[in-house]
Design an enzyme around this catalytic site. Sequence first.
Site, PDB file in Angstrom:
ATOM      1  N   HIS A 319       0.868  -1.188   0.000  1.00 31.42           N
ATOM      2  CA  HIS A 319       0.000   0.000   0.000  1.00 31.42           C
ATOM      3  C   HIS A 319       0.899   1.230   0.000  1.00 31.42           C
ATOM      4  CE1 HIS A 319      -3.101   2.871   1.116  1.00 31.42           C
ATOM      5  NE2 HIS A 319      -4.024   1.925   0.995  1.00 31.42           N
ATOM      6  N   ARG A 342      -7.053  10.277   0.355  1.00 29.25           N
ATOM      7  CA  ARG A 342      -6.788  10.766  -1.004  1.00 29.25           C
ATOM      8  C   ARG A 342      -8.083  10.866  -1.791  1.00 29.25           C
ATOM      9  NH1 ARG A 342      -3.448   6.584  -3.106  1.00 29.25           N
ATOM     10  NH2 ARG A 342      -3.675   5.485  -1.129  1.00 29.25           N
TER      11      ARG A 342
END
Length: 555
Positions: A319, A342
């Site tokens: 990740h 995000r």
Amino acid sequence: MFELPVYKIMGFFFLIFIQFFGFNPFLSNICFSLCNCPLIFTFRTVQNLMNWVLFSVAVMAPLMAAEPTVVVVGGGLAGLSASLEIITEGGRVILIEGENNTGGNSAKASSGINGAGTDTQEKLGIHDSPELLVKDTLSAGDDENDKVLVKILAEKSVEAVQFLRNVGVDLTDINLCGGHSVPRTHWIPSPKEGRPIPAGFEIMKRLRTRLNELQEKNPESFRLMTQTKMVGIIREEGKVVGVEVLSAKGEQSKVTGDSVILATGGFSADRSNDSLLSEFGKQTLGFPSTNGAFAKGDGVKIARALGAKLVGMERIQIHPTAFVDPKEPAAGTKFLAAEALRGKGALLINSEGKRFGNELGRRDYTTNRILEHAKPIGEDFQGGSAERNAAIMLMNEATIDAFGRPAFNFYAIVKKFFKKYENSEELAKALNVEYSVIKATLDDYKEIFEGKKEDPFGKKAFPVSAISPHEPIYAAIVVPAIHYTMGGLKIDEHARVIDEQEKPIDGLYAAGEVTGGVHGSNRLGGNSLLECVVFGRVAGRSGLQVATNASRSEL
Ligand SMILES: Cc1cc2nc3c(=O)[nH]c(=O)nc-3n(C[C@H](O)[C@H](O)[C@H](O)COP(=O)(O)OP(=O)(O)OC[C@H]3O[C@@H](n4cnc5c(N)ncnc54)[C@H](O)[C@@H]3O)c2cc1C
């Protein structure tokens, strides 16, 4: 006409007797009520005949339905979804969990679960379909995915979201996660104030509550054994009938049933002597992990010893964004910086103050951009990144509001991952770069955000807001971390575990991260919780079916 014959009284006690031993109380009661029905009483011959038939049914039918028992191993989302399905369909579950409590990595999930074509999407004007989810999943997985499983995943996604809503999880907010064509990752609306409600934790809490309620109604339906580790699988005459377990006190015993479902999760934290990370992903060993220490791939190793086929084992997801804790920058276990950050507009820059990629690209893309274009950060900026290549995540008040204050405050105030700067000039000073560089980065992004020019990194969706150089700005250091293992046990569309000869292993099922194939080379955010619910339920139904057949054939 209405006097009770002796056999009827005896029948009454016999029914109580057989119910006491756990035979189907519903059928027993129907039989007894019918035996006492006045209409039937009026026709003596018919009554005698009926009594005989019903009495036989009362004895035989409950015996035929005698407690098909499924042993489920692992109390994460896949295990609890399977358990709920089995109990709802009338079966009995023995759930084995190695830790003190259920939850697993599922309880850590923070961005949500995918659903393609839900009523929530429709209300928000989002046009989606299972076909589009299939397309995105295959594209993210470089077409290495098992297409049959992906189709099931997508087609059952609306049902899966509803399954969780039925147990009380409010999944009415939607995120856009990296690699998705449209927003479809369902999560819990963030409260304006108070405590955050992390998606995974809430999902697991609600499922456990529902299982506890069912257990209260029928204590035999659900037995949970915590601090009990599966150490082996028991196979008799070719059929899996249970597992060998080890208690916290070190006592070994056997737990048997009519079928077994493995839901033990992945191996992202496996640094043991027989480590699957070492065997299949040596290059990942230098990365920290976002997973709980229990994610050691036990299910994969134990089923493999039985002849199960493994798929996609080299596919280990790193990740891109795990928080670096300023108190412990070198820690091997990291807190995930949820993709939803995000998804709600957070930006990534490197230590030179420049953007270096599409913040909403695929996970492997963003990870590679960090590894190639973001150097390690020195100790003098927020404690540094302990020599790991790192990015700086930036947020403003608007993106924080969109993400949810309580959850953000947990990251910023409780964990102290984020630091506030009054404006980007202050940030530039702290980072030891020219203010003009950071200002240019933010001004440039604003123009892209407003559609005045194309993003050089191909970003197409621009959530919430651009960040002005003059407003308060929050910064956290993030690094790539081992997050998810796409590989695992090969299963078919019934969640049966497949062996090296491509044949199902009789009585053995699997669901969730312990399996491989659904995600191909790279998992889309939100598809894992979805996989757990969809294939957990499939495994539950298949395991119960086999268990029911087995308990009938024991007659
Ligand atoms: C921080 C974080 C955030 C995430 N966010 C998301 C997200 O927002 N959306 C999404 O789709 N995915 C997300 N994921 C991925 C997803 O949460 C997991 O892949 C998924 O929950 C795995 O569920 P599972 O039921 O297969 O395994 P788990 O939830 O990990 O459960 C496995 C259970 O099995 C038990 N166990 C293991 N071995 C044994 C044994 N030998 N005997 C007995 N018990 C055993 C473990 O103790 C554990 O409780 C996230 C993962 C992490 C780490």
